[in-house]
Structures are given as structure tokens and as C-alpha cells.
Design a protein around this motif. Structure first.
Motif, mmCIF file in Angstrom:
data_model
loop_
_atom_site.group_PDB
_atom_site.id
_atom_site.type_symbol
_atom_site.label_atom_id
_atom_site.label_comp_id
_atom_site.label_asym_id
_atom_site.label_seq_id
_atom_site.Cartn_x
_atom_site.Cartn_y
_atom_site.Cartn_z
ATOM 1 N N SER A 16 0.807 -1.226 0.000
ATOM 2 C CA SER A 16 0.000 0.000 0.000
ATOM 3 C C SER A 16 0.837 1.271 0.000
ATOM 4 O O SER A 16 0.392 2.307 -0.486
ATOM 5 C CB SER A 16 -0.924 0.024 1.223
ATOM 6 O OG SER A 16 -0.144 0.033 2.400
ATOM 7 N N ARG A 41 -3.821 -4.501 2.880
ATOM 8 C CA ARG A 41 -5.108 -4.441 3.579
ATOM 9 C C ARG A 41 -5.880 -3.194 3.135
ATOM 10 O O ARG A 41 -7.035 -3.029 3.482
ATOM 11 C CB ARG A 41 -4.926 -4.501 5.090
ATOM 12 C CG ARG A 41 -4.059 -3.433 5.661
ATOM 13 C CD ARG A 41 -3.889 -3.590 7.163
ATOM 14 N NE ARG A 41 -2.932 -2.615 7.642
ATOM 15 C CZ ARG A 41 -2.652 -2.401 8.899
ATOM 16 N NH1 ARG A 41 -3.255 -3.125 9.819
ATOM 17 N NH2 ARG A 41 -1.773 -1.495 9.248
ATOM 18 N N ARG A 42 -5.198 -2.331 2.353
ATOM 19 C CA ARG A 42 -5.879 -1.196 1.720
ATOM 20 C C ARG A 42 -5.517 -1.196 0.229
ATOM 21 O O ARG A 42 -4.712 -0.392 -0.221
ATOM 22 C CB ARG A 42 -5.443 0.119 2.364
ATOM 23 C CG ARG A 42 -5.864 0.258 3.830
ATOM 24 C CD ARG A 42 -5.453 1.601 4.411
ATOM 25 N NE ARG A 42 -4.018 1.841 4.306
ATOM 26 C CZ ARG A 42 -3.464 2.833 3.633
ATOM 27 N NH1 ARG A 42 -4.197 3.701 2.976
ATOM 28 N NH2 ARG A 42 -2.142 2.977 3.596
ATOM 29 N N SER A 45 -5.467 2.058 -1.680
ATOM 30 C CA SER A 45 -4.613 3.168 -1.241
ATOM 31 C C SER A 45 -4.295 4.057 -2.440
ATOM 32 O O SER A 45 -4.264 3.586 -3.581
ATOM 33 C CB SER A 45 -3.314 2.648 -0.615
ATOM 34 O OG SER A 45 -2.394 2.268 -1.622
ATOM 35 N N TYR A 63 -6.927 -7.684 -1.871
ATOM 36 C CA TYR A 63 -7.005 -7.491 -0.420
ATOM 37 C C TYR A 63 -6.301 -8.632 0.320
ATOM 38 O O TYR A 63 -6.545 -9.805 0.043
ATOM 39 C CB TYR A 63 -8.483 -7.443 0.014
ATOM 40 C CG TYR A 63 -8.649 -7.416 1.519
ATOM 41 C CD1 TYR A 63 -8.353 -6.267 2.239
ATOM 42 C CD2 TYR A 63 -9.052 -8.554 2.214
ATOM 43 C CE1 TYR A 63 -8.468 -6.245 3.619
ATOM 44 C CE2 TYR A 63 -9.166 -8.543 3.599
ATOM 45 C CZ TYR A 63 -8.871 -7.379 4.284
ATOM 46 O OH TYR A 63 -8.973 -7.369 5.650
#
Ligand SMILES: NC(=O)c1ccc[n+]([C@@H]2O[C@H](COP(=O)([O-])OP(=O)(O)OC[C@H]3O[C@@H](n4cnc5c(N)ncnc54)[C@H](OP(=O)(O)O)[C@@H]3O)[C@@H](O)[C@H]2O)c1
Length: 254
Positions: A16, A41-42, A45, A63
């Protein structure tokens, strides 16, 4: 990258921002690279979205939170639906401090179970579970590299300053994992080179609170760190598997 096959596929875990995002950027600038899976997890971004816009065909953002085993499994299923082989798996995500109050311990009294758990989940268990899930895609007849982003402070022999208990111990555990996997790979994935890498102190959010003591000229930009690490990855041979290598190509004692 000259030593992977033309059209090679890479997966960057922890993409990210910081070093991971720059790894994605530099891989995409290599015309021999066929596809890059950037896990985060983003995945939305800002940095990844900007790259996605310019490289919609070669970049897939997926993800994956290393602390959620279910997300690792479903990312592996998604990637396996798109490629039969990965040539590079780079476990980059790491955690030294966070906005919830985790910060590197100065002394024994500062240790907390919460910080130990967080640190181990991201820095040690994460690379183990991600490597396990993607291992089938790395077992093939082409040259492949599995690189785990370590840190010099994970070296036991090199530890002269003390402190940073959770981060040091988790990176040391990660190092033992890297070495152990390199032994298994000799039997079960004969073209796979397994490496522990140290990027050098790099100007990212992770190092930002600790940059004042860095000697002149030793705080690298992400661009410089990644160029150096990708060169090591490109030039590594099967004899290098199981090494702990710094940005300058030198071995770091375990
Ligand atoms: N910078 C240095 O000086 C230095 C020195 C030695 C080693 N390293 C190592 O280099 C690696 C990259 O560090 P950096 O400097 O680029 O740090 P950074 O800028 O702080 O980036 C850390 C990355 O890890 C990701 N991450 C954290 N927890 C995660 C989780 N649960 N699941 C998935 N991703 C997670 C972050 O994602 P979010 O955006 O979602 O938080 C972010 O992409 C780390 O392993 C670090 O230990 C860095």
C-alpha cells in the motif's frame, strides 16, 4: 530483472505504501514483467490506485491482511485463478509502531503482550502464512525467488544496542523461518531461492520517528532501497538460498 523468464509474474505483499509500493512501481517499469499482484489491507490506497490507472492490464490489487488467515487463503485462490506460476513472492509488510500506541520498547519494563502479539503477527506469522498459501505457485521448473523483508535489528549476533524487543524478536523469528524454508525448498522446490533481506534505513513511515540518529548519507530513499534489493533478487542464484543479505550484498550474521 534479467534472470526471470520473459513475462514473469510477481506478488508483492504489503504494497500500500513505503517500500512495498515502490517495489510494485519498479517491477511495473520492467517491460519483461508480465503481471504484478499487489496485496494490501488497503488495496484502494492512493499509491496503488494511481499505479492501477496507468497499468490496468499488468497490475492486480488484492485485499490481504496478514493477520487474517482467511484473507490470505482467498488472495491465494484469486491469484491461482489467474496465473499458474509466480516467479517472485516478496513479503514486505512490517510493523514497528502504530497509531494505537505501539512503539518500540526501550527497556524490559516496556514490554506488553499486546505489542508482542501485534509485532509477531505482522513481522513473523504473516510471512509464514503467506509463504505457505502461495508456495504451490512457486514450485515449478522456472527460477523463482521468495524474499522476506527482514531487518538488521533481527540479527542476534549483531545486537549491541538492545531495546526494540517485539520488533527484534519477531524479525529473528522470521529469519529462522526463512532459513528453515530454504532447507525444505532444496527437497520440494528445487528452483526456488529463499532470501532474508535488509533494505538499509529507508525514508518511510516506519523509520520516520527514528531518523535523527541516522548517519549522513545512510538514510535511503525508497527508490534507492528497492533498486538495490531488486538487483540482489535478480542476481541471486540457488547457492544463495538461505542467506540473510543486506542492501549492499553483504551477509548479515543470523
Ligand atoms: N524503513 C526502514 O528503515 C526499514 C528498515 C529495515 C527493515 N524494514 C522493513 O521493510 C518492510 C517495509 O517497511 P516500510 O519501511 O516500507 O514501512 P511502512 O512504510 O510503514 O509500510 C509498512 C507496510 O506494511 C503494511 N502492513 C502493516 N500491517 C499489515 C497487515 N496486518 N497486513 C498487511 N499489510 C500490513 C502497511 O500497510 P497499511 O498501509 O495498511 O498500514 C504498509 O504497506 C518492513 O518489513 C520493515 O520491517 C524497513
Amino acid at each position: 530483472m534479467h534472470h526471470f523468464p520473459d513475462g514473469y509474474a510477481a506478488l508483492v505483499q504489503g504494497a500500500s505504501r513505503g517500500i512495498g509500493l515502490e517495489v510494485v512501481r519498479q517491477l511495473l517499469s520492467d517491460e519483461r514483467c508480465g503481471s504484478v499482484f499487489a496485496t494490501a489491507r488497503r488495496p484502494d490506497s492512493q499509491g496503488l490506485q494511481a499505479l492501477s490507472k496507468s497499468e490496468p492490464d499488468r497490475l492486480r490489487c488484492v485485499y490481504l491482511d496478514v493477520t487474517e488467515p482467511g484473507s490470505i487463503e482467498s488472495a491465494a485462490t484469486d491469484v491461482a485463478a489467474e496465473v499458474e506460476r509466480l516467479h517472485l513472492l516478496f513479503n514486505v509488510a512490517g510493523l514497528l509502531h502504530d497509531s494505537a500506541g505501539m512503539s518500540p520498547e526501550k527497556r524490559l519494563a516496556d514490554i506488553s503482550l499486546e505489542s508482542l502479539e501485534k509485532g509477531f503477527r505482522v513481522n513473523a506469522f504473516g510471512p509464514m502464512l503467506v509463504s505457505q498459501a502461495f508456495f504451490p505457485l512457486l514450485k515449478h521448473s522456472d527460477r523463482a525467488v521468495l524474499a522476506n523483508m527482514s531487518a538488521r535489528v533481527g540479527s542476534i549476533e549483531d545486537n549491541r544496542l538492545g531495546g526494540w524487543y517485539a520488533y527484534r524478536c519477531a524479525k529473528a523469528a522470521q529469519n529462522q523461518f526463512t532459513r528453515t524454508l530454504s532447507v525444505e525448498a532444496v527437497r520440494s522446490a528445487r528452483k526456488l531461492i529463499v532470501l532474508a533481506l535488509h533494505p538499509g534505513t529507508t525514508d518511510t513511515g516506519l523509520s520516520e520517528p527514528f531518523q535523527s540518529g541516522v548517519p549522513e548519507g545512510r538514510l535511503f530513499s525508497s527508490q534507492r532501497s528497492v533498486t538495490q534489493l531488486l538487483q540482489i533478487i535478480d542476481q541471486a542464484s540457488i547457492e544463495d538460498s538461505g542467506r540473510f543479505i543486506a542492501w549492499d550484498g553483504q551477509d548479515i550474521p543470523w
